[in-house]
Design an enzyme around this catalytic site. Structure first.
Site, PDB file in Angstrom:
ATOM      1  N   ARG A  95       6.309  10.065  14.010  1.00 54.09           N
ATOM      2  CA  ARG A  95       5.438  10.516  12.922  1.00 54.09           C
ATOM      3  C   ARG A  95       4.447  11.559  13.443  1.00 54.09           C
ATOM      4  O   ARG A  95       3.924  11.436  14.565  1.00 54.09           O
ATOM      5  CB  ARG A  95       4.670   9.306  12.379  1.00 54.09           C
ATOM      6  CG  ARG A  95       3.773   9.577  11.172  1.00 54.09           C
ATOM      7  CD  ARG A  95       4.551   9.906   9.944  1.00 54.09           C
ATOM      8  NE  ARG A  95       3.768   9.775   8.722  1.00 54.09           N
ATOM      9  CZ  ARG A  95       4.168  10.252   7.540  1.00 54.09           C
ATOM     10  NH1 ARG A  95       5.337  10.855   7.415  1.00 54.09           N
ATOM     11  NH2 ARG A  95       3.434  10.090   6.460  1.00 54.09           N
TER      12      ARG A  95
ATOM     13  N   THR B 101      12.735  15.742   2.636  1.00 52.50           N
ATOM     14  CA  THR B 101      13.096  14.576   3.452  1.00 52.50           C
ATOM     15  C   THR B 101      14.608  14.320   3.417  1.00 52.50           C
ATOM     16  O   THR B 101      15.294  14.697   2.494  1.00 52.50           O
ATOM     17  CB  THR B 101      12.289  13.338   3.010  1.00 52.50           C
ATOM     18  OG1 THR B 101      10.925  13.690   2.969  1.00 52.50           O
ATOM     19  CG2 THR B 101      12.464  12.163   3.941  1.00 52.50           C
TER      20      THR B 101
ATOM     21  N   SER C 274       6.129   6.369   3.700  1.00 53.78           N
ATOM     22  CA  SER C 274       6.928   5.410   2.926  1.00 53.78           C
ATOM     23  C   SER C 274       8.366   5.367   3.420  1.00 53.78           C
ATOM     24  O   SER C 274       9.204   4.692   2.831  1.00 53.78           O
ATOM     25  CB  SER C 274       6.944   5.808   1.448  1.00 53.78           C
ATOM     26  OG  SER C 274       5.657   5.773   0.921  1.00 53.78           O
TER      27      SER C 274
ATOM     28  N   GLY D 223      12.399  10.394  -0.784  1.00 52.01           N
ATOM     29  CA  GLY D 223      11.894  10.128  -2.140  1.00 52.01           C
ATOM     30  C   GLY D 223      10.438   9.730  -2.219  1.00 52.01           C
ATOM     31  O   GLY D 223      10.030   9.106  -3.197  1.00 52.01           O
ATOM     32  N   GLY D 224       9.629  10.033  -1.181  1.00 56.85           N
ATOM     33  CA  GLY D 224       8.221   9.623  -1.218  1.00 56.85           C
ATOM     34  C   GLY D 224       8.138   8.101  -1.339  1.00 56.85           C
ATOM     35  O   GLY D 224       8.999   7.393  -0.811  1.00 56.85           O
TER      36      GLY D 224
HETATM   37  N1  GLU Z   1       5.642  12.330   3.273  1.00 62.33           N
HETATM   38  C1  GLU Z   1       6.639  11.381   2.879  1.00 62.33           C
HETATM   39  C2  GLU Z   1       6.429  10.046   3.565  1.00 62.33           C
HETATM   40  O1  GLU Z   1       6.259  10.018   4.758  1.00 62.33           O
HETATM   41  C3  GLU Z   1       7.989  11.874   3.227  1.00 62.33           C
HETATM   42  C4  GLU Z   1       9.027  11.050   2.624  1.00 62.33           C
HETATM   43  C5  GLU Z   1       9.522  11.634   1.336  1.00 62.33           C
HETATM   44  O2  GLU Z   1       8.776  12.327   0.673  1.00 62.33           O
HETATM   45  O3  GLU Z   1      10.663  11.381   0.975  1.00 62.33           O
HETATM   46  O4  GLU Z   1       6.475   9.024   2.930  1.00 62.33           O
END
Ligand code: GLU
Length: 542
Positions: free
Chosen positions: A70, A361, A427, A448-449
């Site tokens: 990360r 992602t 996430s 997908g956040g």
């Molecule tokens: N910034 C998001 C996270 O780390 C990336 C994952 C995503 O957007 O799919 O949860």
């Protein structure tokens, strides 16, 4: 077998496996090709999480390892990183682009660490497919074209604008042969000089200079911040679910704990008897999800900075008691966080959800001929990350995942507030399923956040409780409740359940839910793969 988000990337991974490479070797090749062909989603300018499985005659926890790549905030970052002079937070659209959102990229050191532990082929060789393709060029895919066309910010960042638009400002059309000689050069340097070339020398110097000199929200990142980055081995989290063990990534991502909690909360219900993707299934899974998201928002952040009650949150008795709050006949409304055993409650993380980030992602699942496997989710944040391009690749905007407001109304600091060298909460939820003898059953994950968690849970329940084939489990319409509205995937049959669910007390939100699930399931001596048709991925295997 390799399942990844782009055919060039999947093929590169398979070629490495055929050359005798391990799952980690193939993952490195896939990531380098994705940097080139799916630049909106992931790359060497970003971060990620990787789970690794190694078969053994005996079931021990040493079968499994978890790697944390990360991004971290620069040393000069403080909790006011995203506050304006008047103390108000910068809006999502302001803060997700430009220099301040850029975290020190972690993916290269994470992959180097995993390669040191589980690589079989030389590091250098793993860059060949991406270097060759970057030099020869590849046709712009419909998805990459759509992402360029739709992006409101890319054209304002000169290096990226020159690369992704034709002279005159037309977005690169579908089929345009795109070469990236600068990336080919960077990747050759990383191949020949080794992973440290990303962290020491002219590459980090160029990154630091670029983010400090950008026109939008310049960063304080120093060359030494990049040099100081450390990827971490973390202890994987596993929890029994019916006859399986589900294993996920620990914090700083919320993906693992929240996915495990949801499944454990559902154990009370005999889901095998509930029709796949039915209103009843959506109701029960949504209710479990509300409870888990309430805990997620309360307790999770960077474990190197805040005390996270991991064991308490995954305690069986605690989750049994939480599960008793689920009614099969009525939605509970907003769930409150629980009080996990013997842990003191941490300051609230608030409900900062950031903006929507459905377009970036990537997830990679690989099983090799030695029975080893990886499940890796990798990201540069939102589509095209910070929109800052350097040395042929995009820099992430992952620091936008911090809570922009560092304190709640009473002045109590939030666990996910920005801080020097801190990792923002994620996430991402790369996941493994093992049987009770410790054999690998499945590797899966998605972009997908925060919806990632819902996508992964749906796929696990579909494959395990409903015994759907891997592809059918991925295809099943997406739905999620993040302790608010119940979101149903637009243009799918489940939208017809809206009235039934509203009758049970759900507030319904019908919307696009573009998962990018990539999974491999292991049957009796056979691998069965699935790639999400909502994106451009494919599965290949022998
Ligand atoms: N910034 C998001 C996270 O780390 C990336 C994952 C995503 O957007 O799919 O949860």
């Amino acid at each position: 077998m390799v399942s990844a988000a782009n055919p060039h990337a999947t093929k590169a991974g398979l070629d490495i496996l055929r050359a005798g490479g391990s799952a980690v070797d193939a993952a490195i090749a896939v990531q380098m090709v994705l940097t080139l062909v799916e630049p909106q989603a992931s790359g060497i300018g970003g971060g990620g999480f990787l789970l690794h499985f190694k078969p053994s005659a005996k079931y021990t926890s040493s079968l499994l390892s978890a790697y944390d790549g990360r991004e971290i905030a620069p040393s000069g970052a403080t909790e006011t990183l995203f506050l304006r002079e008047d103390g108000e937070p910068l809006s999502w659209n302001e803060r997700k682009i430009g220099g301040k959102s850029v975290g020190v990229p972690g993916i290269i050191r994470m992959l180097a660490l995993a390669h040191q532990d589980h690589g079989r082929l030389p590091w250098k060789k793993l860059f060949d497919p991406a270097i060759r393709l970057a030099q020869a060029g590849f046709p712009v895919s419909p998805r990459l074209n759509k992402m360029i066309r739709r992006d409101k910010f890319l054209a304002n960042f000169p290096t990226a604008a020159n690369f992704y638009f034709l002279p005159g400002g037309t977005p690169l059309p579908v089929g345009h042969l795109l070469k990236n000689l600068e990336l080919a050069n960077t990747l050759s340097r990383l191949a020949n000089e080794g992973p440290e070339a990303f962290y020491i020398g002219d590459i980090p110097r160029a990154i630091a200079r670029k983010v400090r000199e950008t026109h939008h929200l310049p960063s304080q990142m120093k060359e030494s911040d990049i040099k100081d980055y450390t990827a971490k081995r973390r202890s994987i989290l596993c929890l029994p679910y019916r006859t399986w063990n589900i294993c996920g990534m620990p914090p700083p991502t919320s993906g693992g704990i929240t996915t495990l909690q949801i499944l454990k909360l559902l154990e009370r219900f005999d889901l095998a008897q509930v029709a796949p993707g039915s209103a009843k299934a959506i109701h029960l899974i949504s209710e479990a999800s509300r409870l888990a998201f309430a805990d997620r928002n309360q307790y999770l952040g960077d474990p190197d900075f805040v005390q996270i009650p991991v064991q308490g949150l995954l305690n069986e008795k605690y989750l049994r008691q939480r599960a008793s709050e689920i009614s099969p006949f009525q939605a509970m409304g907003k769930a409150k966080p629980g009080s996990p055993v013997s842990e003191k409650r941490l300051p609230s993380l608030s409900s900062d959800r950031g903006g929507q980030r459905p377009d970036s992602t990537s997830h990679i699942s690989i099983v090799d001929q030695y029975g080893e496997a990886i499940s890796m989710t990798t990201s540069i944040g939102t589509a095209f990350g910070s929109r800052i391009m350097v040395k042929g690749f995009m820099l992430n905007d992952q620091l936008a995942d911090f809570s922009p407001l560092p304190r709640d109304k009473s002045g109590t600091p939030k666990a996910n507030r920005p801080g020097s060298k801190k990792r923002p909460r994620s996430s991402m939820a790369p996941t493994f399923v093992l049987d009770k003898d410790g054999k690998l059953v499945m590797a899966v994950g998605s972009p997908g956040g925060s919806s990632i968690i819902g996508y992964v849970v749906k796929t696990l329940v579909a494959a395990l409780d409903w015994n759907l084939p891997m592809q059918a489990a991925i295809d099943l319409p997406n739905f999620i409740n993040k302790n608010g509205r119940t979101e149903l995937e637009k243009d799918t049959p489940i939208t017809t359940f809206s009235e039934t669910l509203e009758y049970l007390g759900h507030k319904i939100y019908i919307r696009t839910k573009t998962s990018g699930l990539h999974g491999i399931r292991i049957g009796k001596g056979q691998l069965e793969g699935g790639a999400d048709k909502r994106r451009e991925g494919i599965v290949l295997g022998d």
